[in-house]
Design an enzyme around this catalytic site. Structure first.
Site: not given
Ligand code: GLN
Length: 251
Positions: A93, A194
């Site tokens: 992510c 995740h």
């Molecule tokens: N901040 C990034 C987004 O919103 C990644 C989010 C995350 O790692 N879950 O896309």
């Protein structure tokens, strides 16, 4: 064998228990008689190509990404040398986004990335949240599924020459439109999934461990399968939730 892992920014990029991926790698390595040696690579720490067999970076909110972006951009060249030397890499992510050229926040601010993967990311209005199911083929003829959970505002655009990690069966994936999830470049895997990811997808953990060992020995071992009964149930529960929410489209 001692499998050497470089864990990038464990104190900044670690949401959704992404640290759990390291625990799974350590346990599955131990069940095969190997030991995982994990070194934190934080702000200002140098990347020594050849010193690690596997790199890992987790996810994070925009705030944390903004704190580490220029540091990981500065590590880009050495990380490229390391993966060209055969090291494996799992990026999840927010960490996945920062392996690209840049991440443009909703404010319009552009966070530089490591430039390791041919992609860039632009944050959209609506977050893409929920269980995801992806079909992929890391080894020719070995079609597998990956189940996990996504929560991101970023829409990731794969650029020329980029290979997606897999096809979205259910969920949003990279941008909620292309039908693709993640990006793969040899032993480098980037994904939005995740969960943490690896407890629900033990085959992917084994694939990463095998690539890390191949970095040292030149050959990826064929591991004896483990029971994985509980992992299979976790995968199925996540996959069923993803299927129940159906396809993509985050307009
Ligand atoms: N901040 C990034 C987004 O919103 C990644 C989010 C995350 O790692 N879950 O896309």
């Amino acid at each position: 064998m001692k499998i050497r892992v470089g864990h990038l920014y464990p104190d900044y990029l670690n949401i959704y228990a992404d640290r759990g991926n390291i625990a799974v790698l350590a346990r599955r390595a131990a069940w095969r008689g190997h030991e995982l040696e994990v070194a934190a690579l934080g702000m200002g720490d140098a990347v020594e190509p050849g010193a690690h067999d596997l790199y890992y970076v987790g996810g994070g909110q925009d705030r944390e990404q903004a704190l580490v972006a220029s540091d990981i951009a500065g590590k880009g060249e050495r990380l490229r040398e390391a993966v060209e030397g055969g090291a494996a890499f799992l990026a999840v992510c927010g960490g996945y986004q920062l392996l690209g050229r840049f991440y443009r926040e909703r404010s319009g601010a552009e966070l530089p990335g490591a430039g390791l993967l041919p992609l860039h990311t632009v944050a959209g209005e609506r977050r893409m949240i929920g269980d995801v199911l992806v079909e992929c083929e890391l080894e020719p003829g070995a079609r597998r599924t990956i189940a996990g959970f996504e929560n991101h505002a970023g829409r990731t655009i794969l650029e020329d020459g980029a290979e997606p990690l897999g096809r979205v069966v259910a969920g949003f994936g990279n941008d909620g439109e292309s039908g693709f999830e993640g990006c793969r470049a040899g032993r480098v895997i980037g994904t939005y999934l995740h969960g943490p990811l690896l407890p629900r997808n033990p085959w992917l953990a084994d694939w990463l461990l095998a690539q890390a060992i191949a970095h040292r020995t030149g050959e990826a071992p064929a591991f004896e399968p483990l029971g994985d009964g509980l992992e299979a149930v976790a995968h199925e529960v996540s996959a069923a939730r993803a299927r129940s929410r159906g396809g993509r489209a985050a307009r």
